[in-house]
Structures are given as C-alpha cells and as structure tokens.
Design a protein around this motif. Sequence first.
Motif, PDB file in Angstrom:
ATOM      1  N   HIS B  58       0.842  -1.199   0.000  1.00 13.39           N
ATOM      2  CA  HIS B  58       0.000   0.000   0.000  1.00 13.39           C
ATOM      3  C   HIS B  58       0.874   1.245   0.000  1.00 13.39           C
ATOM      4  O   HIS B  58       1.348   1.692   1.022  1.00 13.39           O
ATOM      5  CB  HIS B  58      -0.942   0.025   1.204  1.00 13.39           C
ATOM      6  N   HIS B  60       1.635   5.161  -2.227  1.00 17.58           N
ATOM      7  CA  HIS B  60       1.170   6.107  -3.244  1.00 17.58           C
ATOM      8  C   HIS B  60       2.383   6.659  -3.969  1.00 17.58           C
ATOM      9  O   HIS B  60       3.112   7.478  -3.423  1.00 17.58           O
ATOM     10  CB  HIS B  60       0.334   7.211  -2.608  1.00 17.58           C
ATOM     11  N   LYS B 180     -10.337  -1.284  -4.429  1.00 13.08           N
ATOM     12  CA  LYS B 180     -10.037  -0.397  -3.315  1.00 13.08           C
ATOM     13  C   LYS B 180     -11.295   0.390  -2.983  1.00 13.08           C
ATOM     14  O   LYS B 180     -11.963   0.926  -3.872  1.00 13.08           O
ATOM     15  CB  LYS B 180      -8.920   0.579  -3.713  1.00 13.08           C
ATOM     16  N   HIS B 267      -3.885   1.105   6.569  1.00 14.82           N
ATOM     17  CA  HIS B 267      -3.439   2.153   7.511  1.00 14.82           C
ATOM     18  C   HIS B 267      -4.327   2.268   8.759  1.00 14.82           C
ATOM     19  O   HIS B 267      -4.899   3.307   9.058  1.00 14.82           O
ATOM     20  CB  HIS B 267      -3.270   3.510   6.818  1.00 14.82           C
ATOM     21  N   ASP B 381       1.485   3.917   4.668  1.00 12.66           N
ATOM     22  CA  ASP B 381       0.585   4.555   3.715  1.00 12.66           C
ATOM     23  C   ASP B 381       1.385   5.638   2.984  1.00 12.66           C
ATOM     24  O   ASP B 381       0.920   6.759   2.819  1.00 12.66           O
ATOM     25  CB  ASP B 381      -0.628   5.170   4.445  1.00 12.66           C
ATOM     26  N   ASN B 384       1.650   9.212   3.383  1.00 17.40           N
ATOM     27  CA  ASN B 384       0.730   9.820   4.360  1.00 17.40           C
ATOM     28  C   ASN B 384       1.253   9.801   5.795  1.00 17.40           C
ATOM     29  O   ASN B 384       1.184  10.799   6.496  1.00 17.40           O
ATOM     30  CB  ASN B 384      -0.620   9.116   4.315  1.00 17.40           C
TER      31      ASN B 384
HETATM   32 ZN   LIG Z   1      -3.372   5.059   1.092  1.00 18.36          ZN
END
Ligand SMILES: [Zn+2]
Lengths: 429, 566
Positions: B58, B60, B180, B267, B381, B384
């Motif tokens: 996971h 980004h 997702k 997360h 994440d 994040n």
């Molecule tokens: Zn995410």
Amino acid sequence: MIIHDVICPFCGCLCDDLELECEGGKIIKVQNGCALAESTFMTDTRLPAPIRRTESGWEEISYNEAIKETAEILQGADRPLLYGWSSTHGEAQSVGVHIAELIGAVIDNTSTVCHGPSILAIQEVGHPGCTLGQVKNRADVIIYWGCNPIEAHPRHMSRYTTYATGFFVPDAQRERTVIVVDTRRTDTAGIADEFVQIEHGGDYAVLSALRAIVRGKASVIPAKVAGVSKEQLIRIAEICKTAKFGAIFFGLGLTMSRGKYKNIRNAIELTDELNRHTKFVISPLRGHGNVYGSNEVFTWMTGYPFAVDFARGIAFYNPGETTAVDILRRGECDAALIVASDPGANFPRAAAAHLAKIPTVVIDPHVNATTALARIHIPCTAAGIDAAGTAYRMDGVPIRLKKVIDRGYPDDAEILKKIYDRLNGGKGP
Amino acid sequence: MTEIWVKNACVIDPLNHINGEIMDIAIRDGRIVESVSDRADVIDAQRCLTLPGGIDSHTHVSGTKVNFGRYMSPEDMRAGRTKRKGKMHVTSGYYVPTTFGNSYRYSAMGYTTLLEGAMAPLEARHTHEEFTATPHQDMMANTLFDGNWAVMDAVREKDVRKTAAVVAWTLKAARGYGIKLTNPGGTEAWGFGEDLTGIHEMVPHFAVTPAEIITTMMRANELLKLPHSVHLHCNNLGKPGNYQTTLETFDIVPDLNPDRQTLYATHVQFHAYGGGTWKNICSKAEEITSSVNSRPQIVMDMGQIMFGRTMTMTADGPMEFNLHCLHHNKWSNHDVELETGSGIIPVTYSKKSAVNCIMWAIGLELALLTKNPYQCLLETDNPNGAPFVKYPEIIGLLMSKRYRDEECATLHPETEKRTSLCALERELNWHDIAVMTRAGQAKALGIVNQGKGHLGIGAEADIAIYPIRTDSVDPAREYRKVVEGFQKTRYTIKRGRVVSRDGDIIVDGANATFWVDAMVPEDLKMENDPEFIKRFEQFYTVRMSNYPVQDVYLPRGRRIETEVFT
Ligand SMILES: [Zn+2]
Ligand code: SF4
C-alpha cells in the motif's frame, strides 16, 4: 471511412466525440467539432521536407541531415533552451525532458506565457478542483472569470457546464446560474445571468471583497469596488453560498492582468472559503490541447511543472529566472529547440527577437511565425491527426489521441529520440 | 541465458519455512532454479541477511494525486535532489519524489514490487504512464470503487453478480489489480461537500450504506476469484473515537477465502482512535488488535506515522478538507466524476504534539499486539504517515524495546498515559520482519503463485541482500545497525538481474505491471448492457470507447485471468 469518437487535440477541452470522414489519407469532413476543430483537422500547412536557411532563402535537407545538425547545435551550446511541447503528445514531451537532462538544458513549456502564474498560486495555496464531469453532473452555479470560452473553448459550455445535461442537473438551462466576470462585455458575458464588469486591474480587489462578504464582513465593503456595486457583490456572494455546487473557471484575463498570480491565489482562497458553506471548485481554462500534459510529464520526471533548468546537473526551478522568456530576454540562451508551439507569435518581442540571433530549430508539423526566426524547420506528424499519443485534458483526465490518417511524416517523438541518440553517443534514453 | 549463483546467503524465506539458513540460491533467466552451470556469475553474500524482494502492499507513488502532490510542492522537490549518475536519472523530492526517485530509493532498500494504493479508473492511463517511469519495481494498482455509481446501483439492487460484472469491466478498462474502497460512500457524499459518519448511514441520493457497499464488494470480489481481497480504507479516518467504526466494520467481515484474508484494512493506525475530541484522543490499539487476533479473515497494515514533514494524499476528499481546516496549509482537492474523490495537504508530525505522539505510538502498538505478523504488515501509507524511506527506522523500533524507550523519552508526556506502548515488551525478530515486509504482502495480495514474496524453486528471482549479519547483530541493543542495514542493500536483484548495488542503480529497469482480467458469464458483460452504456455516455465526459487503457500503456503487462463464475 468514418472514424468515431475522435479526440480534438486543439484546446484543453479535448472533446472526444468528433466524427471524421477520411478518404485517401485526407480528412474530408469533421463533425461535432467546433470551428477551431474544423480548421485544426482541415488546414495543413506542412512542409514536404525539413528546410535549412541559406544566405538567400531556404533549402530542403534530409531528415538525417536535419537531425544531425540539430544535435550539433545543441551539443555546441552553453545554454540551450528546449521550449514548447504543449501541442504534442506526452511521448515527445518525455523524450524532450531526457534530452534536457542529458545536455544540461533549460526545458520549458507554454505555461510560461499562459497559466504559469496559476501554477505559482497553486504552489502556494493548493488547488480545490475536480474533473469536468463533476461540474457537468452537479454544478448549479458556474462562474467564468477573465475568460471567453465561446471564443477560446467553444464547446466548454455545451459539453461540461452551462448547457450540459447532468445527473443532478437534468434541465441545465433552467437550473444553472451563470456568472461572468470580465473587464469587457464578451460574447460569453452575453449569455450570463449575472455579468460583473470590473475596471481594468480590479480583479484582486473584487475577489477580496467577495471573500470578506462570504466571511460575514460585508460592512467593511465600500459602495463600489473596482467599478462593481456593493449590491451586486453581495448578490454574487449569496448565489455562491447557497449554491449546491459551484465551479469557477478562469482564464488569462485573471492570470495575466495586474496582480497576476496573486489574483489566482485570491480566487483559490475564495473557493476555499466557499467550501466552508457549500461545495466549490476552481480550475484554469487551459489553452493548448496538451499543455496540461506537459506540466504532468515534466512533474513526474523532474518534480516541476515548467521552467526546469538542468544546468547544475540537478533539476532546478525558479520561474522568473528559469522561464523561457526570461532566458531569452536576458540574451543568455545560445541555441533553441522549439517543439510544437509558436513563440515567434506569442513571446514578447525582445524574447522572440533573440531566437533569430541564435541557432533555432523548430520541430513542428506546421510552418508558423517561429519558422521565420529559425535556422532549421523539421516537419513532423501532428499529434491527434497523424500520430497517436497521450494528452491530458485541462482537468487532468488523460486521453489517448488517435491517429486518424497517415501522411508519411515521422513522429516528433521519433525525431527527438534520434537527436537524443546522437547526443548520447548512440544510446537511447 | 543469464545465470547467477548467490552463495553463502543467510536466507529467511517465511513462505518456504526457511529461517536463517546459510544456503545458496541459483538463478536462471529471472527465476530461481535448482542449480546453474559453472558459467554463472557468482555473488558471495558473505552470510548476510537475504530476503525475497520487498513488497509494498500500500503505497502512493504514481498517478494523478501523487503527481499533483509534486506539482504543488516545489519546496519538497528541492528537499531531495540528485544528479544524473550512470544509469540513474536526475531525481527530485523527499516525501513525494519523482518517479525515478521513488524507484531508485525503493530499489536501494530492496523493494521489487509495489502496489499503488489508489487509482481512479478514469485517470488510470496516468497511473500506468508513471508506472513505466518507475522502472525497477513490478507494479499493480488498487482501483477505486468507493463512489462508483454503477457499483452503488448494483449494491442497492442487492445484486452481487452485477456488482461483480461492473468490477470486472472496470478493472479490465483500467488495467487495475484489485478493489479499493476509500471511505466508501463518503467520497460520493463529498461531491456535494458532505461526508458520512458511520457505516450504516445512507449515501445521499444512492440509498445504500457503506456497510452494504463493503459486504457486497467482498462477495463480488470472491465471486470473481480475484487474487487480492477487498482493500479498505475505513470510514471516519483520522477522527477521535473512530475505532468503533473500525470495529463495526471488522464485525461484518465474513471468512470467505481459505487462502487469504477476506478484507485488507489499510493504515489502521489512522482508524484506531478512542476519545471524542483532539483533546482526549487515546489509543484503542488493544481493542482493534483483539478483534484482528480473533479474525483470520482480516489483514491490516500499520499506517505508521513518523515524525517530520510529509504529505497526506488520499481519495478521502472530505477527510483532507477537515485536516486542512485544522492545519490551514495549502489544500488540493480533485473529485473524479462517477467514481471517487481525492485530497492532498502537507503535514508535519511533531513530537511536541500530543496527538501526533499518540498516533505514532498506536501504529507500533498495532504491530506489537497483533499475534500473527501475517495480519499486520509494515506500511506507512507512503507518504501519508511517513515517506517509505523511514521503513528501516520502523523496523528498528519494532525490534528494539530500548529504541522505543529512548524515543518515548523525547515525546509528549501524554503518550505514556494514553497509549500502552511503553508497557509492551515484545521485540519482533528477523522472521517477523521478513513476514511484515514481503511474505505477508505477497500472501495478502495473492501473488505468491506469481512467484512473489518467496525464494522457492520457480519463484521470480527478486532478492534483497542486506549488509546485516544476523548472527552477530543484537537488534535489541544495536538497533542503529539494523536501521542502517535496511536502508541500503548490498545487492537488489530484480527478476534475475542485479539492479542495485550499495544503493546505486546499475541497469535500466524492466518492470512488469500486473493486472487482472476477471471473467464473467457472457450475459453479464457490462459492455453489452444497454443501460450501463447509456448511463456511461450520458454522465461521463469521455466516450466509453475512449475510456479503457490501451495496451501500449503496459509495455510489459502481465495479465492475470480468473476463472469465470456461474
Ligand atoms: Zn493510502
Ligand atoms: S472545444 Fe476545443 S477541443 Fe472541443 S472541438 Fe473545439 S477546439 Fe476542439
């Protein structure tokens, strides 16, 4: 032969519902497109072969020769500039960035003379936006600020906003309120429910006044702000606050007028403020078909949307210093490669004049004003007409441009790859 | 034919029950084989820790949202830049690096496979373009369905088969990997500036609840026999008291698949908060982990935060706006028609903030309180909670109580009162870490049979050799050596080629993109469904024929076909 769902590569709307009739390698009819689309597909001013300037005029040269000489020009330059990119596909843009990295050039796209200031504002305060379908399906209030879509993005209103039937807005004409803000009464102003006419250079003040009213501070606003009455401002603020979904679109009238990026910042902050009452979004109306794509490609490759300088080995960005116009105006640049754009027509005179003083190579399907300043012009395919490739719509939606005919020209990405190979001793990017 | 013989490797390969054996690994043409000829290149691992290539389940790293994070952050681009060097392109950025930056840094850390956490189907082409420019990892994309109109319509009709058909069509069009759900229903509500506050609240205008979306999608996922399970970012992310929503969600997860979880909850740190306000927020990691410990059908990832500056970016648009109202920094939002939302804001996690310290502690608690490491994977994440380059520090923290105590001593005093971290004695071992960073991911994503996450015969030769001697390092005391060791491999081998040596990339990348082509019965195909086509043409702003991602965007696409259901 009829080809359906063709994408018009001309403006940032990238309408993808055109119908083209082709016959024997020629486009004979364009349907669903606007007048701009029609001329994009129907007029073709391509050179039969690359040309090089001579003492007395021009001579035709082979592609190999043109590519070799271009590589030599770039190789020999201390401060090369690679500029343009907004009317071609991402594949060519990406090779352009690789070349810039390899030779330590400055690479810039046409944002530098259009929405560069909008990008600066976004880098300060962010960008509350959405895809155009969100506006089409939901927006009951549309604001066009400093732009004239009827002229520059003729189908924006029918496809995405004012006249588009949306899921939550089944009767677009009746259910949408259109506000036009401009310094002059444009065609677009003619269809507005509210036309707000601002004195020249007054956008910043009007935006500030609206922000104050939305924040409940109407009492501090004088009777007139930059020619706009307080009553109208209060009315506009009320329309916005009570909207279910509001969308602001702005153009160069806001970006390039006094205040520049500060205007955009103020408009974004107004949008932010309105989100505390309802849903509001804001978006620049991007001009060239794939100018947003050049921002995207530059960004994932270098970290910056435009004005990237590789002279120090790393990617360096400082608009005002590393922007094409400034590099030319300072006379710093000693060779230029212009791809898919026409700075000869769009740059301030001093900057364009410098292009004539240095070896400038143009790679563009069409002869344009920059050709007149160039040493070499290499004709190539036109993305979306005789070449397929990726383009990003003004809202970031990536679309694959189609190749609808074959005219036998090489793709600009191919030409650029060959230039890269020469610069890199025969090895590709 | 290319051959490599890795000798003297100290191998931990959890899926093959190998735990610290000194052994040799033979590689031919990208795969692990029994033996190689004597012409093979020899790599002497010198008894260093050798693991299957790292897998991030996971993160980004590619696509519209990530690129917008870069676009709006020249300050971050300046914060991490490297020159062109050998095979390496220029890179920029620290917490949202350029694609090459992501790829090189992941590779230096031994990562060879990444799952992009959120791809809007309408913008899938963009994600795939960036995948191509992230050349040293195999890529796959979680595809967003949280606000998908056609899905919500099918859910409302309680039609699992039709839901499955919409998923199959969309996955294929987007060249996506799995389902997702990000704040299911909430992203649609955000289209008009609203959000949902619980899993039984109705999505405005669609008459479905998040709970219905989640359950129907889990059933559709298993009906389609997708390799991965539903991948869920629960409702109410980041809100004090949200652990109840998380527990309620876990309660509705059936056990539908014997081979892997039925729900991947991502997360979870951001979803494990007690209290009711930012003033009294506290950890509910114990409640969350006791739920997970009794439910083998759930796998979660930590969503660990680490102190410092980073950027939050998620499809959860309303959450980002709320966060923006707290931080007053720049804010971007990008809703995607008929599909989902997204938001981006930069944040700084500070040791001076009690809330941030509690968040930090919760992530670690989740990992330490989950009994089976296959059920709590190590993730931030990215970016994040923290940029992925922080993973080695997290490994260090999980392996050393002393390191945690030293960190805790520098934190806000409330941390000790409102979390139980300081009382946790558990120290994870090398095997646990191998599970939480590769074996667990491979199993959860359903890519073990694609040859990922293990080093058995026939596996893809994705291997990370770290400069760590497990026989001489005591992670509890020498945690700095652990952290340093995981920051830079000696060798990262990707599909049988050494791609990275001591942190430098030495070849051009040749990654693959995995995507799932889920089969549905002929009569269910959405491309033949007049109602689906009509709505598509009416409400999207691209024509249906221009929507699917063309094959040219996946130059090394690996199509996984599922068996048709009846
Ligand atoms: Zn995410
Ligand atoms: S509005 Fe723009 S994209 Fe659409 S047809 Fe006209 S010129 Fe082409």
